[in-house]
Write an enzyme that holds these catalytic residues in place. Sequence first.
Site, PDB file in Angstrom:
ATOM      1  N   LYS A   1      40.535 -34.909  45.792  1.00 50.65           N
ATOM      2  CA  LYS A   1      40.258 -35.063  44.366  1.00 50.65           C
ATOM      3  C   LYS A   1      38.750 -35.146  44.138  1.00 50.65           C
ATOM      4  O   LYS A   1      38.047 -35.512  45.080  1.00 50.65           O
ATOM      5  CB  LYS A   1      40.963 -36.290  43.813  1.00 50.65           C
ATOM      6  CG  LYS A   1      40.376 -37.607  44.329  1.00 50.65           C
ATOM      7  CD  LYS A   1      40.439 -38.700  43.334  1.00 50.65           C
ATOM      8  CE  LYS A   1      39.147 -39.436  43.408  1.00 50.65           C
ATOM      9  NZ  LYS A   1      38.966 -40.714  43.065  1.00 50.65           N
TER      10      LYS A   1
ATOM     11  N   HIS B   1      45.194 -40.208  47.688  1.00 49.43           N
ATOM     12  CA  HIS B   1      45.602 -41.179  48.700  1.00 49.43           C
ATOM     13  C   HIS B   1      46.465 -42.300  48.126  1.00 49.43           C
ATOM     14  O   HIS B   1      47.163 -42.990  48.857  1.00 49.43           O
ATOM     15  CB  HIS B   1      44.384 -41.724  49.472  1.00 49.43           C
ATOM     16  CG  HIS B   1      43.602 -42.777  48.751  1.00 49.43           C
ATOM     17  ND1 HIS B   1      42.695 -42.482  47.767  1.00 49.43           N
ATOM     18  CD2 HIS B   1      43.584 -44.129  48.877  1.00 49.43           C
ATOM     19  CE1 HIS B   1      42.152 -43.606  47.315  1.00 49.43           C
ATOM     20  NE2 HIS B   1      42.661 -44.623  47.975  1.00 49.43           N
TER      21      HIS B   1
ATOM     22  N   LYS C   1      49.844 -44.757  49.694  1.00 47.24           N
ATOM     23  CA  LYS C   1      49.819 -46.222  49.824  1.00 47.24           C
ATOM     24  C   LYS C   1      51.252 -46.743  49.876  1.00 47.24           C
ATOM     25  O   LYS C   1      52.059 -46.411  49.002  1.00 47.24           O
ATOM     26  CB  LYS C   1      49.125 -46.849  48.607  1.00 47.24           C
ATOM     27  CG  LYS C   1      47.605 -46.800  48.635  1.00 47.24           C
ATOM     28  CD  LYS C   1      47.077 -47.476  47.361  1.00 47.24           C
ATOM     29  CE  LYS C   1      45.583 -47.368  47.219  1.00 47.24           C
ATOM     30  NZ  LYS C   1      44.820 -48.332  47.971  1.00 47.24           N
TER      31      LYS C   1
ATOM     32  N   GLU D   1      38.079 -53.436  40.472  1.00 43.46           N
ATOM     33  CA  GLU D   1      37.439 -53.637  41.774  1.00 43.46           C
ATOM     34  C   GLU D   1      36.182 -54.486  41.633  1.00 43.46           C
ATOM     35  O   GLU D   1      35.501 -54.444  40.612  1.00 43.46           O
ATOM     36  CB  GLU D   1      37.036 -52.283  42.366  1.00 43.46           C
ATOM     37  CG  GLU D   1      38.219 -51.358  42.607  1.00 43.46           C
ATOM     38  CD  GLU D   1      37.775 -50.034  43.183  1.00 43.46           C
ATOM     39  OE1 GLU D   1      37.874 -49.880  44.397  1.00 43.46           O
ATOM     40  OE2 GLU D   1      37.319 -49.168  42.431  1.00 43.46           O
TER      41      GLU D   1
ATOM     42  N   ASP E   1      37.541 -40.806  37.799  1.00 42.33           N
ATOM     43  CA  ASP E   1      37.617 -41.271  39.193  1.00 42.33           C
ATOM     44  C   ASP E   1      38.953 -41.960  39.481  1.00 42.33           C
ATOM     45  O   ASP E   1      39.545 -41.754  40.539  1.00 42.33           O
ATOM     46  CB  ASP E   1      36.456 -42.240  39.469  1.00 42.33           C
ATOM     47  CG  ASP E   1      36.455 -42.750  40.903  1.00 42.33           C
ATOM     48  OD1 ASP E   1      36.614 -41.919  41.819  1.00 42.33           O
ATOM     49  OD2 ASP E   1      36.286 -43.971  41.114  1.00 42.33           O
TER      50      ASP E   1
ATOM     51  N   HIS F   1      44.602 -41.180  40.215  1.00 41.08           N
ATOM     52  CA  HIS F   1      45.468 -42.194  40.826  1.00 41.08           C
ATOM     53  C   HIS F   1      46.427 -42.890  39.846  1.00 41.08           C
ATOM     54  O   HIS F   1      47.620 -42.956  40.078  1.00 41.08           O
ATOM     55  CB  HIS F   1      44.602 -43.266  41.485  1.00 41.08           C
ATOM     56  CG  HIS F   1      43.590 -42.727  42.447  1.00 41.08           C
ATOM     57  ND1 HIS F   1      43.884 -41.790  43.397  1.00 41.08           N
ATOM     58  CD2 HIS F   1      42.267 -43.017  42.618  1.00 41.08           C
ATOM     59  CE1 HIS F   1      42.805 -41.529  44.119  1.00 41.08           C
ATOM     60  NE2 HIS F   1      41.807 -42.248  43.651  1.00 41.08           N
TER      61      HIS F   1
ATOM     62  N   LYS G   1      34.766 -51.075  37.824  1.00 40.82           N
ATOM     63  CA  LYS G   1      34.006 -51.510  39.001  1.00 40.82           C
ATOM     64  C   LYS G   1      33.150 -52.725  38.639  1.00 40.82           C
ATOM     65  O   LYS G   1      32.876 -52.970  37.467  1.00 40.82           O
ATOM     66  CB  LYS G   1      33.117 -50.365  39.475  1.00 40.82           C
ATOM     67  CG  LYS G   1      33.939 -49.190  40.027  1.00 40.82           C
ATOM     68  CD  LYS G   1      33.188 -48.444  41.085  1.00 40.82           C
ATOM     69  CE  LYS G   1      34.002 -47.309  41.665  1.00 40.82           C
ATOM     70  NZ  LYS G   1      34.958 -47.742  42.693  1.00 40.82           N
TER      71      LYS G   1
HETATM   72  O1  LIG Z   1      39.535 -42.648  45.163  1.00 39.66           O
HETATM   73  C1  LIG Z   1      39.013 -43.719  44.932  1.00 39.66           C
HETATM   74  O2  LIG Z   1      39.689 -44.851  45.222  1.00 39.66           O
HETATM   75  C2  LIG Z   1      38.979 -46.066  45.481  1.00 39.66           C
HETATM   76  C3  LIG Z   1      40.012 -47.188  45.376  1.00 39.66           C
HETATM   77  O3  LIG Z   1      41.039 -46.986  46.313  1.00 39.66           O
HETATM   78  P1  LIG Z   1      41.166 -47.927  47.582  1.00 39.66           P
HETATM   79  O4  LIG Z   1      42.357 -47.408  48.301  1.00 39.66           O
HETATM   80  O5  LIG Z   1      39.889 -47.790  48.368  1.00 39.66           O
HETATM   81  O6  LIG Z   1      41.340 -49.304  47.060  1.00 39.66           O
HETATM   82  C4  LIG Z   1      37.845 -46.274  44.500  1.00 39.66           C
HETATM   83  O7  LIG Z   1      37.055 -47.373  44.902  1.00 39.66           O
HETATM   84  C5  LIG Z   1      36.969 -45.040  44.456  1.00 39.66           C
HETATM   85  O8  LIG Z   1      35.970 -45.190  43.459  1.00 39.66           O
HETATM   86  C6  LIG Z   1      37.790 -43.818  44.137  1.00 39.66           C
HETATM   87  O9  LIG Z   1      36.987 -42.643  44.255  1.00 39.66           O
END
Ligand SMILES: O=C1O[C@H](COP(=O)(O)O)[C@@H](O)[C@H](O)[C@H]1O
Length: 455
Positions: free
Chosen positions: A135, A165, A169, A203, A222, A227, A326
């Site tokens: 992505k 991804h 999970k 996050e 993002d 996601h 974030k």
């Molecule tokens: O694809 C992304 O995912 C992360 C968050 O996923 P995680 O599995 O690492 O918790 C995100 O921090 C990032 O900005 C984004 O590009």
Amino acid sequence: MAAHRKTLVIFGAGGDLSTRLLLPGLGQLLAADRDIELELIGASNATISTEAWQDMLRTAFAKGGADPATTEPVVARSRYLVADATSADDLRQILGECATPPALYFALPPAVTEASCRALDTIELPEGTSLALEKPFGTDLASAVALNRLVSRLVPESRVHRVDHFLGKSTVLNLLGLRFANRIFEQNWNAENVEKIEISYDEKLGLESRAGYYDKAGALVDMIQSHLLLVLALTTMEPPSTLDSDDLRGSMAQALRATHLWTGDPHLVARRARYTAGTIDGRDLPAYADEAGVNPKLNTETLAEITLTVDNWRWAGVPIVLRSGKALDDTRKDIVVTFKPVPHLPTGLTGATAPTRLHIALDPNGMKLDINVNGEGDPFTLETVSLETDLSAGQLDAYGEVLAGILTSDPSISVRGDVAEECWRIITPILEAWKNGDVPLDEYPAGSAGPSHWR
Ligand SMILES: O=C1O[C@H](COP(=O)(O)O)[C@@H](O)[C@H](O)[C@H]1O
């Protein structure tokens, strides 16, 4: 003989994505023994030796916790090739080195991946070639449609793995068992019984030196475009009759096709904000606009919240709030389903009653059901208690699961082309409104819960 024979070619082999996530996941997958006979080729334009690449593999596999005894045979056979992924000659040469069906994994920036696909379009691909694209898939709806058209000329849809991804999970995949193996939830999983659904991924992390990518994406693209909309699809879809890729992805696509902005007006149902300087867990963070590589004129948001509706019989009238940001004070990463109040509470039962709520934690794994019961002491005074449990974590991390799908030729947890387009279609009105500049970009100090007037 092993059931699945593949040559995995990783473009961008020594890059951040590959060493931090992909290779540790691959190590876990090899250790899990999923009947995969693997040849591994690393490729990038950096000049490193095969020996240095093999050392890189050993380090990354150890990071994923894999037993070296299970991975060393793959490491010892693995080669590294200096190559330009956008050059047809280089691609032809790499493909010529693949003795088994190649899976080409583009751990590269999207523009380079696209240029590579254009180069692949000029050469003949070996039988059974599959593609794995990271992505973001495109930068808007039109570019996603064009990219889908391009990849459809290269290989059949079942061999295109658009990687997200989150679909790997175990917390997200847990939705399937929770929803479809328990009458208690599925029977009430509808507008008649559900007041609202919130899907959040907040996050504490800031930009983490990713300005080159993040500054052009922002929180909406993002996290939400990809996601969280997929999590929404798994949360709201109709039960698929099997987990076969056609059934599962068909159900997800159907839910997304019904998904629209709540009230339809992007000015009213989507808000954005960006962090200013602050402190998180004792760590000072500069303002986003002062981070290296950021172009303050782009007005990139680091927090986005949107409200959607899934317009079908099951969900009409239920607001679904997606939020991700974030540099926040807390890491709220969950799906919360709030149920409607009961139609009548027997007179005589008193006490504050919170709504029945189901919290599904996306990270770390867990589940909590808030219910009202007769309280301690006076039996007719209600109190809310929580039934909590850890959910079992999967054997593999998200990237291990994603790679398992690619290397066993199972696209179930890859994003189908029409699904990627739907995700762009849903957020397009918001992207346009934000580009026009008529939606305020609010501010919040890093380490806070977001703009104070949002609460
Ligand atoms: O694809 C992304 O995912 C992360 C968050 O996923 P995680 O599995 O690492 O918790 C995100 O921090 C990032 O900005 C984004 O590009």
